[in-house]
Design a protein around this motif. Structure first.
Motif, PDB file in Angstrom:
ATOM      1  N   HIS A   7       0.839  -1.136  -0.112  1.00 25.79           N
ATOM      2  CA  HIS A   7      -0.176  -0.023  -0.030  1.00 25.79           C
ATOM      3  C   HIS A   7       0.882   1.138  -0.015  1.00 25.79           C
ATOM      4  O   HIS A   7       1.703   1.221   0.810  1.00 25.79           O
ATOM      5  N   PRO A   8       0.719   2.294  -0.770  1.00 23.63           N
ATOM      6  CA  PRO A   8       1.504   3.405  -0.898  1.00 23.63           C
ATOM      7  C   PRO A   8       1.647   4.425   0.223  1.00 23.63           C
ATOM      8  O   PRO A   8       2.540   5.069   0.552  1.00 23.63           O
ATOM      9  N   SER A   9       0.321   4.275   0.978  1.00 25.90           N
ATOM     10  CA  SER A   9       0.348   5.120   1.979  1.00 25.90           C
ATOM     11  C   SER A   9       1.195   4.556   3.302  1.00 25.90           C
ATOM     12  O   SER A   9       1.585   5.569   4.255  1.00 25.90           O
ATOM     13  N   CYS A  10       1.743   3.370   3.098  1.00 30.71           N
ATOM     14  CA  CYS A  10       2.510   3.139   4.016  1.00 30.71           C
ATOM     15  C   CYS A  10       3.869   3.397   3.976  1.00 30.71           C
ATOM     16  O   CYS A  10       4.882   2.688   4.612  1.00 30.71           O
ATOM     17  N   GLY A  11       4.472   3.976   2.930  1.00 29.42           N
ATOM     18  CA  GLY A  11       5.829   4.375   2.877  1.00 29.42           C
ATOM     19  C   GLY A  11       6.575   3.395   1.786  1.00 29.42           C
ATOM     20  O   GLY A  11       7.637   3.742   1.317  1.00 29.42           O
ATOM     21  N   SER A  12       5.847   2.425   1.294  1.00 26.04           N
ATOM     22  CA  SER A  12       6.711   1.869   0.308  1.00 26.04           C
ATOM     23  C   SER A  12       6.361   2.127  -1.165  1.00 26.04           C
ATOM     24  O   SER A  12       5.823   3.293  -1.518  1.00 26.04           O
ATOM     25  N   LEU A  13       7.392   1.682  -2.098  1.00 30.59           N
ATOM     26  CA  LEU A  13       7.486   2.558  -3.371  1.00 30.59           C
ATOM     27  C   LEU A  13       6.727   1.483  -4.433  1.00 30.59           C
ATOM     28  O   LEU A  13       6.603   0.130  -4.231  1.00 30.59           O
ATOM     29  N   LYS A  14       6.241   2.175  -5.587  1.00 34.66           N
ATOM     30  CA  LYS A  14       5.486   1.378  -6.553  1.00 34.66           C
ATOM     31  C   LYS A  14       6.634   0.803  -7.485  1.00 34.66           C
ATOM     32  O   LYS A  14       7.871   1.269  -7.583  1.00 34.66           O
ATOM     33  N   PRO A  15       6.379  -0.329  -8.114  1.00 34.89           N
ATOM     34  CA  PRO A  15       7.566  -0.864  -8.924  1.00 34.89           C
ATOM     35  C   PRO A  15       7.608  -0.003 -10.016  1.00 34.89           C
ATOM     36  O   PRO A  15       6.734   0.672 -10.642  1.00 34.89           O
ATOM     37  N   THR A  16       8.928   0.100 -10.172  1.00 34.03           N
ATOM     38  CA  THR A  16       9.299   1.119 -11.470  1.00 34.03           C
ATOM     39  C   THR A  16       9.240   0.249 -13.056  1.00 34.03           C
ATOM     40  O   THR A  16       9.344   0.795 -14.057  1.00 34.03           O
ATOM     41  N   GLN A  17       9.200  -0.914 -13.115  1.00 37.71           N
ATOM     42  CA  GLN A  17       9.149  -1.719 -14.554  1.00 37.71           C
ATOM     43  C   GLN A  17       8.026  -2.705 -14.291  1.00 37.71           C
ATOM     44  O   GLN A  17       7.622  -3.214 -13.284  1.00 37.71           O
ATOM     45  N   LEU A  18       7.597  -3.126 -15.338  1.00 38.53           N
ATOM     46  CA  LEU A  18       6.449  -4.209 -15.750  1.00 38.53           C
ATOM     47  C   LEU A  18       7.487  -5.355 -15.973  1.00 38.53           C
ATOM     48  O   LEU A  18       8.072  -5.477 -16.909  1.00 38.53           O
ATOM     49  N   SER A  19       7.042  -6.507 -15.318  1.00 34.71           N
ATOM     50  CA  SER A  19       7.865  -7.908 -15.507  1.00 34.71           C
ATOM     51  C   SER A  19       6.806  -8.829 -15.276  1.00 34.71           C
ATOM     52  O   SER A  19       5.824  -8.701 -14.762  1.00 34.71           O
ATOM     53  N   TRP A  20       7.291 -10.010 -15.461  1.00 28.77           N
ATOM     54  CA  TRP A  20       6.590 -11.203 -14.993  1.00 28.77           C
ATOM     55  C   TRP A  20       6.414 -11.387 -13.684  1.00 28.77           C
ATOM     56  O   TRP A  20       5.418 -11.615 -13.118  1.00 28.77           O
ATOM     57  N   ALA A  21       7.604 -11.196 -13.212  1.00 27.58           N
ATOM     58  CA  ALA A  21       7.444 -11.286 -11.414  1.00 27.58           C
ATOM     59  C   ALA A  21       6.722 -10.327 -10.871  1.00 27.58           C
ATOM     60  O   ALA A  21       6.117 -10.508  -9.772  1.00 27.58           O
ATOM     61  N   SER A  22       6.572  -9.122 -11.481  1.00 23.88           N
ATOM     62  CA  SER A  22       5.950  -7.952 -10.836  1.00 23.88           C
ATOM     63  C   SER A  22       4.522  -7.935 -11.080  1.00 23.88           C
ATOM     64  O   SER A  22       3.689  -7.193 -10.590  1.00 23.88           O
ATOM     65  N   SER A  23       3.746  -8.862 -11.947  1.00 21.40           N
ATOM     66  CA  SER A  23       2.709  -9.091 -12.245  1.00 21.40           C
ATOM     67  C   SER A  23       1.889  -9.670 -11.172  1.00 21.40           C
ATOM     68  O   SER A  23       0.698  -9.537 -11.231  1.00 21.40           O
ATOM     69  N   PHE A  24       2.474 -10.277 -10.121  1.00 16.62           N
ATOM     70  CA  PHE A  24       1.947 -11.059  -9.077  1.00 16.62           C
ATOM     71  C   PHE A  24       1.667 -10.307  -8.080  1.00 16.62           C
ATOM     72  O   PHE A  24       2.475  -9.226  -7.688  1.00 16.62           O
ATOM     73  N   PRO A  25       0.783 -10.193  -7.188  1.00 17.48           N
ATOM     74  CA  PRO A  25       0.391  -9.521  -5.953  1.00 17.48           C
ATOM     75  C   PRO A  25       1.456  -9.542  -4.915  1.00 17.48           C
ATOM     76  O   PRO A  25       2.009 -10.651  -4.731  1.00 17.48           O
ATOM     77  N   LYS A  26       1.835  -8.592  -4.152  1.00 15.46           N
ATOM     78  CA  LYS A  26       2.911  -8.607  -3.384  1.00 15.46           C
ATOM     79  C   LYS A  26       2.253  -9.216  -1.897  1.00 15.46           C
ATOM     80  O   LYS A  26       1.009  -8.761  -1.604  1.00 15.46           O
ATOM     81  N   PRO A  27       3.062  -9.940  -1.185  1.00 15.22           N
ATOM     82  CA  PRO A  27       2.516 -10.446  -0.172  1.00 15.22           C
ATOM     83  C   PRO A  27       2.429  -9.369   1.015  1.00 15.22           C
ATOM     84  O   PRO A  27       3.418  -8.490   0.834  1.00 15.22           O
TER      85      PRO A  27
END
Length: 177
Positions: A7-27
């Motif tokens: 969640h972006p409000s908690c201080g994490s950054l959005k992924p900067t690239q689209l890849s196969w691995a980034s298409s899965f939801p983050k735990p």
């Protein structure tokens, strides 16, 4: 302690690239954090799904190339490179053998040629068909073509004058594949 989540409000950054691995939801791993990521919220009106970063062939791409040839259509030109074309008009008989890949004409025979036009009594009868078959076979052998194919048109039957031309070519040692 800080919140580690997608969640972006908690201080994490959005992924900067689209890849196969980034298409899965983050735990979601959180320590003292009460927020829930928006992609895991199940509401009755919305169904959550994971969208892949790329697909093998999208609908838009398929619409751009609707006439893609099959494997047989693409390789047939190389498996049977020489094609016989026979045309019967009301006055003449024309036949040619051409290379499919290069469209180069290997041999041609016609009853409209000067040497045949005045020597044959009729330019469309059975004797003319046999002469055309002999000439095509001779000229193809001179060009080192000993095998060719013939594809009849949609409603064309291999009989009559066409059958005579093809049989004469076969009798002179040309193989049809």
């Amino acid at each position: 302690m800080g919140c580690i989540s997608a969640h972006p409000s908690c201080g994490s950054l959005k992924p900067t690239q689209l890849s196969w691995a980034s298409s899965f939801p983050k735990p979601v791993i959180s320590f003292n954090c009460t927020t829930t990521p928006p992609n895991l919220i199940h509401t009755p009106n919305k169904v959550s799904f994971v969208q892949a970063a790329w697909t093998r062939r999208s609908r838009g791409e398929a619409a751009k190339r609707p006439n893609k040839k099959s494997w047989g259509q693409r390789t047939d030109m190389f498996l049977r490179p020489f094609l016989l074309d026979v045309f019967f008009s009301k006055r003449f008989i024309h036949a040619k053998v051409m290379h499919r890949g290069t469209s180069k004409v290997i041999s041609v025979a016609s009853t409209n040629a000067k040497d045949l036009r005045f020597s044959l009594p009729s330019l469309t009868d059975d004797d003319a068909c046999r002469v055309i078959g002999n000439l095509i076979a001779e000229r193809s052998k001179d060009a080192d073509v000993f095998a060719m194919s013939f594809e009849p048109k949609k409603n064309e039957k291999i009989e009559g004058r066409l059958g005579l031309v093809l049989d004469t070519i076969k009798e002179n040692g040309i193989i049809f594949v």
